[in-house]
Design a protein around this motif. Structure first.
Motif, short mmCIF file in Angstrom:
data_model
loop_
_atom_site.label_atom_id
_atom_site.label_comp_id
_atom_site.label_asym_id
_atom_site.label_seq_id
_atom_site.Cartn_x
_atom_site.Cartn_y
_atom_site.Cartn_z
N ILE A 111 3.60 7.48 12.16
CA ILE A 111 3.47 6.12 11.63
C ILE A 111 4.39 5.17 12.37
CG2 ILE A 111 3.96 4.69 9.61
CD1 ILE A 111 2.83 6.99 7.90
N ILE A 120 7.03 8.74 3.13
CA ILE A 120 5.74 9.08 2.54
C ILE A 120 5.86 8.97 1.02
CG2 ILE A 120 3.92 10.81 2.37
CD1 ILE A 120 4.51 9.72 5.23
N GLU A 163 -3.76 2.50 5.29
CA GLU A 163 -3.01 2.65 4.05
C GLU A 163 -3.77 2.02 2.88
OE1 GLU A 163 0.78 0.90 4.91
OE2 GLU A 163 1.51 2.67 6.01
N SER A 164 -4.41 0.87 3.12
CA SER A 164 -5.18 0.22 2.06
C SER A 164 -6.38 1.06 1.66
CB SER A 164 -5.63 -1.16 2.52
OG SER A 164 -4.53 -2.02 2.76
N SER A 184 -5.30 4.01 -0.43
CA SER A 184 -4.99 3.59 -1.81
C SER A 184 -6.26 3.34 -2.61
CB SER A 184 -4.12 2.32 -1.78
OG SER A 184 -2.86 2.60 -1.22
N VAL A 197 1.99 4.92 1.19
CA VAL A 197 2.01 5.64 2.47
C VAL A 197 1.60 7.06 2.16
CG1 VAL A 197 3.36 6.26 4.49
CG2 VAL A 197 3.86 4.12 3.27
N SER A 252 0.82 -1.20 0.00
CA SER A 252 0.00 0.00 0.00
C SER A 252 0.86 1.25 0.00
CB SER A 252 -0.92 0.01 1.22
OG SER A 252 -1.79 -1.10 1.20
N LEU A 256 -2.67 0.25 10.91
CA LEU A 256 -1.91 1.06 9.95
C LEU A 256 -2.11 0.54 8.54
CD1 LEU A 256 0.04 3.46 10.03
CD2 LEU A 256 1.92 1.82 10.16
N GLN A 257 -2.06 -0.77 8.39
CA GLN A 257 -2.27 -1.37 7.07
C GLN A 257 -3.69 -1.09 6.57
OE1 GLN A 257 -1.91 -5.64 6.93
NE2 GLN A 257 -1.48 -5.64 4.74
#
Length: 236
Positions: free
Chosen positions: A211, A37, A227-228, A231, A4, A2, A223-224
């Motif tokens: 982060i 980032i 980020e997903s 995206s 950032v 993903s 966090l994942q």
């Protein structure tokens, strides 16, 4: 993997109280790149009581053009999306002009709310942005509307609405608000992160620090998830 994404920044030069020059914008983006980032969303302030969309978009397009031209000379910078941070006003859910202020001309609009507590009408207006205009509001820096030990019920009420919630890096980095930030994160009440950076000195980019803190606190799954989602919004 993903992207950032810094979902809230004032990196466009000379358009609001953020970056004052192209050189400062490039410096901010270099700082972001050093923090890992990969993509930044520029969200300059839009105040309907002082501006109109046409004039704002002309200034924004000019600032974006100058920044993108400079970015070509500096490889390795984060890629860029552009939207606006629209300040709440009465009747906002009936304002078709919001359709011009979305992020990358897609379905999400960043909304800066008035200071808490919010009345029932404000929540209805936020919901109306979705039901009437077909847009998904992203509530900017939710941490601004709550105190270290009092949420005014805002996170719970937002969970009942078709909105996304963005929190600033400072929410996690500030020791007085960190516990609340992690509680909200674990409850799924924070969907996106942003630095809300304005410059290199007073309010520099620090999303990378937040982060890393989130990761070291055992919240890699959260966090994942963020980020997903980011995206999916920007790169469907």
């Amino acid at each position: 993997m993903s992207a950032v994404i810094d979902f809230h920044s004032h990196v466009l030069p000379g358009i609001d109280d953020g970056s004052s020059s192209v050189e400062e914008s490039i410096g901010m983006m270099k700082c972001m790149a050093e923090q890992g980032i990969t993509h930044v969303v520029a969200t300059p302030h839009f105040y309907a009581q002082y501006d109109n969309p046409e004039r704002f978009l002309r200034r924004r397009d000019e600032a974006e053009s100058r920044l993108r031209e400079a970015m070509e000379k500096h490889p390795g910078l984060p890629t860029l999306s552009v939207g606006a941070e629209v300040y709440y006003f009465s009747g906002i859910s009936d304002c078709d002009a919001l359709l011009q202020l979305t992020i990358d001309k897609k379905h999400c609009i960043m909304l800066e709310m008035k200071s808490s507590p919010w009345d029932t009408y404000a929540f209805r207006e936020v919901e109306g942005i979705s039901s009437k205009l077909g847009l998904t509001p992203i509530i900017a820096h939710v941490d601004r509307y709550i105190a270290p030990f009092k949420t005014y019920g805002i996170p719970q009420k937002l969970q009942e609405l078709p909105v996304l919630v963005q929190a600033n890096a400072s929410f996690f980095l500030n020791r007085s608000t960190r516990s609340m930030a992690f509680r909200m994160l674990k409850k799924g009440q924070i969907h996106l992160l942003g630095s809300d950076c304005h410059d290199l000195e007073r309010r520099p980019p620090r999303l990378g620090d937040a982060i890393e803190l989130i990761r070291t606190h055992g919240c890699s799954h959260e966090l994942q998830r963020m980020e997903s989602l980011g995206s999916e919004i920007l790169f469907p």
